[in-house]
Design an enzyme around this catalytic site. Sequence first.
Site, PDB file in Angstrom:
ATOM      1  N   GLU A 299       0.806  -1.224   0.000  1.00 21.34           N
ATOM      2  CA  GLU A 299       0.000   0.000   0.000  1.00 21.34           C
ATOM      3  C   GLU A 299       0.844   1.281   0.000  1.00 21.34           C
ATOM      4  O   GLU A 299       0.518   2.229   0.710  1.00 21.34           O
ATOM      5  CB  GLU A 299      -0.921   0.033   1.232  1.00 21.34           C
ATOM      6  CG  GLU A 299      -1.903  -1.099   1.272  1.00 21.34           C
ATOM      7  CD  GLU A 299      -2.729  -1.124   2.551  1.00 21.34           C
ATOM      8  OE1 GLU A 299      -3.921  -1.415   2.443  1.00 21.34           O
ATOM      9  OE2 GLU A 299      -2.188  -0.877   3.645  1.00 21.34           O
TER      10      GLU A 299
HETATM   11  C1  TNX Z   1      -4.512  -3.792   4.492  1.00 21.45           C
HETATM   12  S1  TNX Z   1      -2.994  -6.230   4.207  1.00 21.45           S
HETATM   13  C2  TNX Z   1      -3.253  -3.604   5.034  1.00 21.45           C
HETATM   14  C3  TNX Z   1      -3.143  -3.156   6.424  1.00 21.45           C
HETATM   15  C4  TNX Z   1      -4.479  -3.022   7.092  1.00 21.45           C
HETATM   16  C5  TNX Z   1      -5.374  -4.142   6.652  1.00 21.45           C
HETATM   17  C6  TNX Z   1      -6.688  -4.206   7.349  1.00 21.45           C
HETATM   18  C7  TNX Z   1      -1.869  -5.239   4.066  1.00 21.45           C
HETATM   19  C8  TNX Z   1      -0.615  -5.749   3.570  1.00 21.45           C
HETATM   20  N1  TNX Z   1      -2.095  -3.958   4.403  1.00 21.45           N
HETATM   21  O1  TNX Z   1      -2.431  -1.945   6.480  1.00 21.45           O
HETATM   22  O2  TNX Z   1      -4.291  -3.080   8.467  1.00 21.45           O
HETATM   23  O3  TNX Z   1      -5.588  -4.009   5.277  1.00 21.45           O
HETATM   24  O4  TNX Z   1      -7.383  -5.362   7.005  1.00 21.45           O
END
Ligand code: TNX
Length: 491
Positions: A299
């Site tokens: 992300e």
């Molecule tokens: C996505 S999964 C994220 C996290 C959040 C999560 C909540 C991932 C690699 N990154 O930053 O906590 O969703 O479900």
Amino acid sequence: MRATLRRLGDVIPLPVSVRPDPAANFLVSPTVAVSADPAAADIAEQLAKLLRRATGFPVPVTEAGGSIKILLGGYDKNEAYRVDIAAEGVTLRAATEQGLFNGLQTLRQLLPAEGRGIGEITLPGGTIEDEPRFPYRGTMLDLARHFFTPDEIKSYLDTIVQFKINHLHLHLSDDQGWRLEIPGWPRLTEVSGGEGTGVDGTGGGFLTTAEYADLVAYAERRFVTIVPEIDLPGHVNAAQVAYPELARDGEQLAPRTDAEVGYSSLDANREETYAFVEDVIREVAALTPGPFLHIGGDEAFSTPPEDYRTFLTRVLPLPGKYGKRAVGWHEMAAVELPPSAVPQYWRIEPADDGVAQAARDGHQVIMSPADRSYLDMKYDKDTPLGLDWAGVVGVERSYDWDPADRLPGVGEEALLGVEAPLWSETLRSPADIEFMAFPRLPAIAEIGWTPRAARDWTSFRDRVAAFGPRWHAQGVNFHRSPEIDWIDEES
Ligand code: TNX
């Protein structure tokens, strides 16, 4: 009171081979003793303790002569074990202590729910031969959004090893907090690890290097590898608050206690970034005996794609420089990976070109699709905790899928294993962790352990039903999912 006799196959994860022999049940009588080679004395003591608790008998550990025997050797695979239960005695054997530890978890589940001191009990006769499908069977705990203390993490470890989970991934840094002391960078935890950090300002705390080392050793004694994660180059607001020189214009950023993602990034074009990152990776590697170091990579929405590639191309070799294999969320597969690097797939899309290419190039993959394995998704729309961006994930949904056909081009031979991550935005207590993890983590554990052809939802549903009284006796919270016909009391 006499406990109901367990069936030999009433075990999670379901063993590879179960051959019951009802004529060979073993009666655990007041004179029972456990004998073991000195090298297996630890496992023998753990089994004796479980038997003492269940029966109230003295159950001594001796070098020879006991009707329960623990033998090291004779089996050449690390995690494999064999249990023979006959009227005259019980034998547990494995080539390694880890194999014996796995067998111990199986035997534990064949005892009645613990803490009862009920006198004579019967173990079901027959033979179990067992070994795992995948070497990596993991779960992740997010300490950044909400911190959990070393004692709380240890207690969670004690519960998850019962399902032969053998990796615990700790998400140690994110926008809302930094949870591991790093020598040379004291403000990370002084500023971003204390009171008032975490989501809603309710998740403060951090692990000192000594606490982390103690936790790693505790896990090691239970054959669990700790996989530390420092999330880069996004999810870094807490680091930038502590050290403004890590912010893009060197500005002092404000602490964040909301649950937004994707707004923070290290600057891929500044040397300060790499000095920081290499220090952190070197220190975390030095504190971690296990083979893996997770560098995040997810992300990074505010890192321009070109910068993301620049950053990861420099950072991905660093775990290797300090003796570790880099693990990263699968977005990192957009970059050429070092040979030992492990992408962890976490999205819900039915295909991913980067991961498929990595598998073709011979990389091992960890499978954690959010719509199946995320323990922070709600069970159903009324679940009081958790999120639902990947949909709601009931127990059947978490069980009834297979990692080897989740992504085209990423089959059985490309998989290192499976992991069930638990993000902690909505969690506040150990009881919250347990509520989200049980019974879904046992479902993921079975996927990682049991051969695909041998497992089946209705069988899992019936076996997990018996864990209600066990979790109750152990003081472990769980979700009484209406999908399961829970057994309330072992009569
Ligand atoms: C996505 S999964 C994220 C996290 C959040 C999560 C909540 C991932 C690699 N990154 O930053 O906590 O969703 O479900």
